[in-house]
Write a protein that holds these residues in place. Sequence first.
Motif, PDB file in Angstrom:
ATOM      1  N   LEU A   1       0.841  -1.205   0.000  1.00 39.71           N
ATOM      2  CA  LEU A   1       0.000   0.000   0.000  1.00 39.71           C
ATOM      3  C   LEU A   1       0.872   1.249   0.000  1.00 39.71           C
TER       4      LEU A   1
ATOM      5  N   ILE B   1      -0.490   4.904  -0.589  1.00 42.08           N
ATOM      6  CA  ILE B   1      -1.527   4.871   0.450  1.00 42.08           C
ATOM      7  C   ILE B   1      -0.842   4.900   1.806  1.00 42.08           C
TER       8      ILE B   1
ATOM      9  N   THR C   1      -0.145   4.360   5.627  1.00 42.50           N
ATOM     10  CA  THR C   1      -0.517   3.388   6.666  1.00 42.50           C
ATOM     11  C   THR C   1       0.285   3.660   7.936  1.00 42.50           C
TER      12      THR C   1
ATOM     13  N   GLU D   1     -15.475   0.489  11.117  1.00 42.01           N
ATOM     14  CA  GLU D   1     -14.784  -0.450  10.243  1.00 42.01           C
ATOM     15  C   GLU D   1     -15.300  -0.240   8.835  1.00 42.01           C
TER      16      GLU D   1
ATOM     17  N   MET E   1     -12.388   7.949   3.802  1.00 42.56           N
ATOM     18  CA  MET E   1     -12.159   6.524   4.095  1.00 42.56           C
ATOM     19  C   MET E   1     -12.633   5.651   2.926  1.00 42.56           C
TER      20      MET E   1
ATOM     21  N   ILE F   1     -10.057   5.969   0.016  1.00 43.26           N
ATOM     22  CA  ILE F   1      -8.834   5.211   0.293  1.00 43.26           C
ATOM     23  C   ILE F   1      -9.126   3.703   0.233  1.00 43.26           C
ATOM     24  N   SER F   2     -10.250   3.291   0.787  1.00 44.47           N
ATOM     25  CA  SER F   2     -10.580   1.852   0.818  1.00 44.47           C
ATOM     26  C   SER F   2     -10.731   1.285  -0.589  1.00 44.47           C
TER      27      SER F   2
ATOM     28  N   VAL G   1      -7.290   0.883  -1.937  1.00 40.04           N
ATOM     29  CA  VAL G   1      -6.696  -0.325  -1.333  1.00 40.04           C
ATOM     30  C   VAL G   1      -7.227  -1.554  -2.068  1.00 40.04           C
TER      31      VAL G   1
ATOM     32  N   LEU H   1     -11.129  -2.791   6.815  1.00 32.89           N
ATOM     33  CA  LEU H   1     -10.039  -1.879   7.177  1.00 32.89           C
ATOM     34  C   LEU H   1     -10.412  -1.075   8.404  1.00 32.89           C
ATOM     35  N   GLU H   2      -9.380  -0.702   9.169  1.00 33.63           N
ATOM     36  CA  GLU H   2      -9.556   0.276  10.246  1.00 33.63           C
ATOM     37  C   GLU H   2      -8.682   1.481   9.922  1.00 33.63           C
ATOM     38  N   PHE H   3      -9.168   2.639  10.312  1.00 35.45           N
ATOM     39  CA  PHE H   3      -8.442   3.893  10.067  1.00 35.45           C
ATOM     40  C   PHE H   3      -8.219   4.630  11.384  1.00 35.45           C
TER      41      PHE H   3
ATOM     42  N   VAL I   1      -4.295   4.151   7.246  1.00 36.28           N
ATOM     43  CA  VAL I   1      -4.787   2.787   7.388  1.00 36.28           C
ATOM     44  C   VAL I   1      -4.049   2.160   8.570  1.00 36.28           C
TER      45      VAL I   1
END
Length: 232
Positions: A57, A62, A64, A86, A148, A151-152, A155, A175-177, A187
């Motif tokens: 990522l 991206i 993280t 989530e 989110m 970005i998701s 990903v 995913l969690e942010f 991420v």
Amino acid sequence: MKEIYRGKAKTLYEGEDGTCVMVFRDELTAGDGAKRAEKAGKGSINAEISAVFMQLLEKNGIKTHFISFEPPDRHVVKRLRILPVEVIVRNIATGSLVRRYPFKEGTRLEPPVVEFCLKSDEYHDPMVNEDIALALGLVDTPEELQEMRRISLKVNRVLSDFLREKGILLVDFKLEFGYDDEGNLLVGDEISPDTCRFWDADTGEVMDKDRFRRDMGSVIEYYREVKRRVCG
Ligand SMILES: Nc1ncnc2c1ncn2[C@@H]1O[C@H](COP(=O)(O)OP(=O)(O)OP(=O)(O)O)[C@@H](O)[C@H]1O
Ligand SMILES: [Mg+2]
């Protein structure tokens, strides 16, 4: 090391200047913790797989929390303020989606379906819409949810392309942010067979935590096969 939090699958320790050490344990849980087991080697397998994904990522622009992988079972990460949301991205309808809605099992979802859920075992991670997320104070603005989501989906593209080359279909993932000290949305957490659904691209065989949820057997053997393909 000072323990900050012991979750169902990982333990977080305080690290040096703004970092945490995340230790991946061998425990497996399902049904919001109702079902539990220990599988020797699971923690290190997930730590290794998740490290590859986080670095992939980063390579694709991206952001993280990942800083480094300390074999066999720990990640050094930036400490985040994790949002209690989530994000689930789905490419194929299965699991709770077909239980809750009239989707046919195995249907390809194009475009992918994004769900926001409240991170709460007590409430069984219910899906939330923008109004509920704002009313509960999960986020402060609708733009955070949009960010989110954006970005998701990125990903999803990066991981799907990578995994396709390895003969793995990315069915869905969570995913969690969280925010770092400078207010960047990153991420966090992990990306592994515990948090994704992976199907063998040729045979359709399940290669993820559904093997444990559904008592399909050979859990660790399939996790190891994912690791072999992903980590080379
Ligand atoms: N960079 C980070 N900084 C702070 N906390 C993090 C970070 N990455 C992940 N976490 C949190 O660390 C915990 C990881 O432990 P684990 O995955 O075992 O928790 P869990 O049992 O799934 O529980 P939870 O419901 O809290 O997610 C999670 O609460 C996760 O949100
Ligand atoms: Mg977790």
